[in-house]
Enzyme design. Structure first.
Site, PDB file in Angstrom:
ATOM      1  CG  HIS A 194      -2.018   1.636   1.445  1.00 37.64           C
ATOM      2  ND1 HIS A 194      -3.337   1.842   0.940  1.00 37.64           N
ATOM      3  CD2 HIS A 194      -1.851   2.545   1.734  1.00 37.64           C
ATOM      4  CE1 HIS A 194      -3.377   2.054   1.388  1.00 37.64           C
ATOM      5  NE2 HIS A 194      -2.236   3.322   1.832  1.00 37.64           N
ATOM      6  CD  GLU A 195       1.807   3.241   3.732  1.00 39.43           C
ATOM      7  OE1 GLU A 195       2.601   4.590   3.257  1.00 39.43           O
ATOM      8  OE2 GLU A 195       1.015   3.675   3.978  1.00 39.43           O
ATOM      9  CG  HIS A 248       0.550   6.599  -0.746  1.00 42.42           C
ATOM     10  ND1 HIS A 248      -0.385   7.142  -1.299  1.00 42.42           N
ATOM     11  CD2 HIS A 248       0.307   5.956   0.076  1.00 42.42           C
ATOM     12  CE1 HIS A 248      -1.824   6.613  -0.614  1.00 42.42           C
ATOM     13  NE2 HIS A 248      -1.191   5.685   0.412  1.00 42.42           N
TER      14      HIS A 248
END
Length: 454
Positions: free
Chosen positions: A24-25, A28
């Site tokens: 998920h990170e 980003h």
């Protein structure tokens, strides 16, 4: 072996959740670096740092509390209009204004010479949206890949022809007698128990007639009061013929819609029927699905997830009652990461074999499904347009784009960047709410967990 299997299930889930958070990170991190934003930290977890290593201008690490993660980009919040980004000060007197000033200062305190154009707040709107949606979209991709492999390679549970014995009553007692003395002392055995029918048996035929559904069990038994009847069951891959003699039982009468049938005196009618002493359930097995069915399955999964998230505030009342009043936990109750871990451990330890299946393959695929479902939940939950969730930053970027577009249409000056820091009081309130909710769910999952095998 049971304890070891339980631990293995919990560890598999923990690794899956950690990998989901880390990716998920990454969702980003990659676009942020691609668009030139300086990222100072990439962390999995919160709290004290357990391990970290610097690569270039970014510190990569793992923290002690594995309940999330973050990347730290410089310039997440813009300075006040006319203020030098390198000299942001906390000058407001109001509490909420001070929170915004402190956030701006923390956001810009790592600004170095040459970083003026590498701050997040100066990015075009579409690039802000791409960065903030990168994390949730990564969870969507993970969930989609896992679910696609699951349904095409292993299959989904589907109702098959036949019926399975869910439970067998040991003795024949009236409801009133059972309330007074639940033991079977002095009570006659039920026909099913006397014949050796066991939970988990697959009922193939009754009196020579095939059983195609659980409803057929009652239909075929009802007329055979005091008549010896052959029941063919499949147990451990072997068919067995058991002789059973149903006894007379009196039950309340209901119509096809499940409504009580009343007599002329207004009282509910009763029917005399054959009784075995078994409760039957639908026979379920895994069926593989074609790739063309995957979009519909994913859409249904997302809809169920979104519906469940919307109903969380309502469901929390039941969680509170289950945690502090001892009420039975609703099977559709939300659960914490502790609750999900308990489910994973129970699956691996064989406590949910009736639900999942007995083979290690079935258990492994169930854990895959669990991780896929968690990723879909993270995808939908992070789209909620409230800070500190990703959806809150997306909403701020879209609002900035709307204001600038409207100003251009009217020939007005550029209104500048939207000060998302002003919404931080909302972010703190949301964070506090999530923290309280998480603590309550964790406590409920410890003292009164959901019993999927019940």
């Amino acid at each position: 072996m049971t304890v070891l299997a339980y631990i293995v299930g919990v560890l598999v889930l923990a690794v899956g959740v950690a990998a989901s958070i880390a990716l998920h990170e990454v969702g980003h991190l990659v676009p942020a670096k691609r668009f030139g934003v300086r990222v100072t930290q990439y962390m999995v977890g919160f709290g004290p740092t357990i391990w970290s290593r610097r690569r270039g201008e970014t510190e990569y690490g793992v923290k002690a509390i594995p309940l999330g993660g973050y990347i730290r980009m410089i310039g997440m919040f813009p300075p006040r209009p006319g203020e030098d980004p390198t000299k942001v000060r906390v000058s407001s007197t109001g509490r909420f204004s001070q929170l915004a000033d402190e956030a701006r200062k923390a956001s810009l305190e790592e600004l170095r010479p040459g970083d003026e154009d590498r701050v997040f707040y100066r990015l075009p709107v579409h690039r802000k949206v791409i960065i903030m949606l990168g994390g949730p979209l990564m969870n969507f991709v993970i969930g989609t890949v896992l679910l696609t492999v699951l349904v095409t390679a292993h299959g989904m549970l589907a109702v098959q022809e036949g019926a399975r014995v869910a439970a067998v009553a040991e003795c024949v007692k009236t409801f009133e007698a059972a309330q007074t003395d639940p033991s079977c002392a002095g009570a006659p055995e039920t026909p099913a128990n006397a014949a050796g029918i066991l939970p988990g048996d697959e009922i193939r035929t009754i009196n020579g007639e095939p059983v195609l559904s659980s409803a057929d069990v009652g239909r075929l038994v009802r007329p055979r009061v005091d008549q010896p009847t052959d029941v063919v069951v499949l147990r451990a891959g072997t068919e067995r013929t058991l002789s059973v003699t149903p006894i007379l039982n009196t039950l309340p009468a209901y119509d096809d819609q499940g409504q009580p049938i009343l007599g002329a005196d207004g009282k509910q009618k009763v029917v005399e029927t054959g009784y075995l002493g078994v409760s039957s359930a639908a026979l379920l097995d895994y069926e593989t699905q074609p790739i063309t069915a995957v979009p519909g399955i994913i859409g249904e999964n997302l809809w169920r997830t979104a519906t469940a998230i919307v109903r969380i505030p309502q469901k929390m009342v039941g969680v509170w009652n289950a945690a502090f009043s001892g009420q039975e936990r609703d099977l559709e109750s939300p659960i914490s990461v502790v609750g999900v871990g308990r489910v994973a451990g129970d699956v691996s330890a064989g406590k949910l074999d009736d639900v999942v299946g007995e083979s290690w393959g079935d258990k492994a695929w169930f854990l895959v499904m669990l991780i896929a479902s968690l990723n879909f939940m993270l995808f939908v939950f992070n789209l909620i347009p409230l800070l500190p969730l990703d959806g809150g930053h997306v909403a701020g970027a879209l609002w900035e784009g709307t204001k600038k577009g409207w100003a251009r249409m009217r020939g007005n000056p550029d209104p500048g960047h939207v000060d998302v820091a002003k919404a931080l009081p909302v972010a703190y309130a949301v964070s506090l709410g999530l923290l309280v909710m998480s603590a309550l769910l964790i406590y409920a999952d410890i003292v009164n967990p959901i019993d999927l095998g019940g």
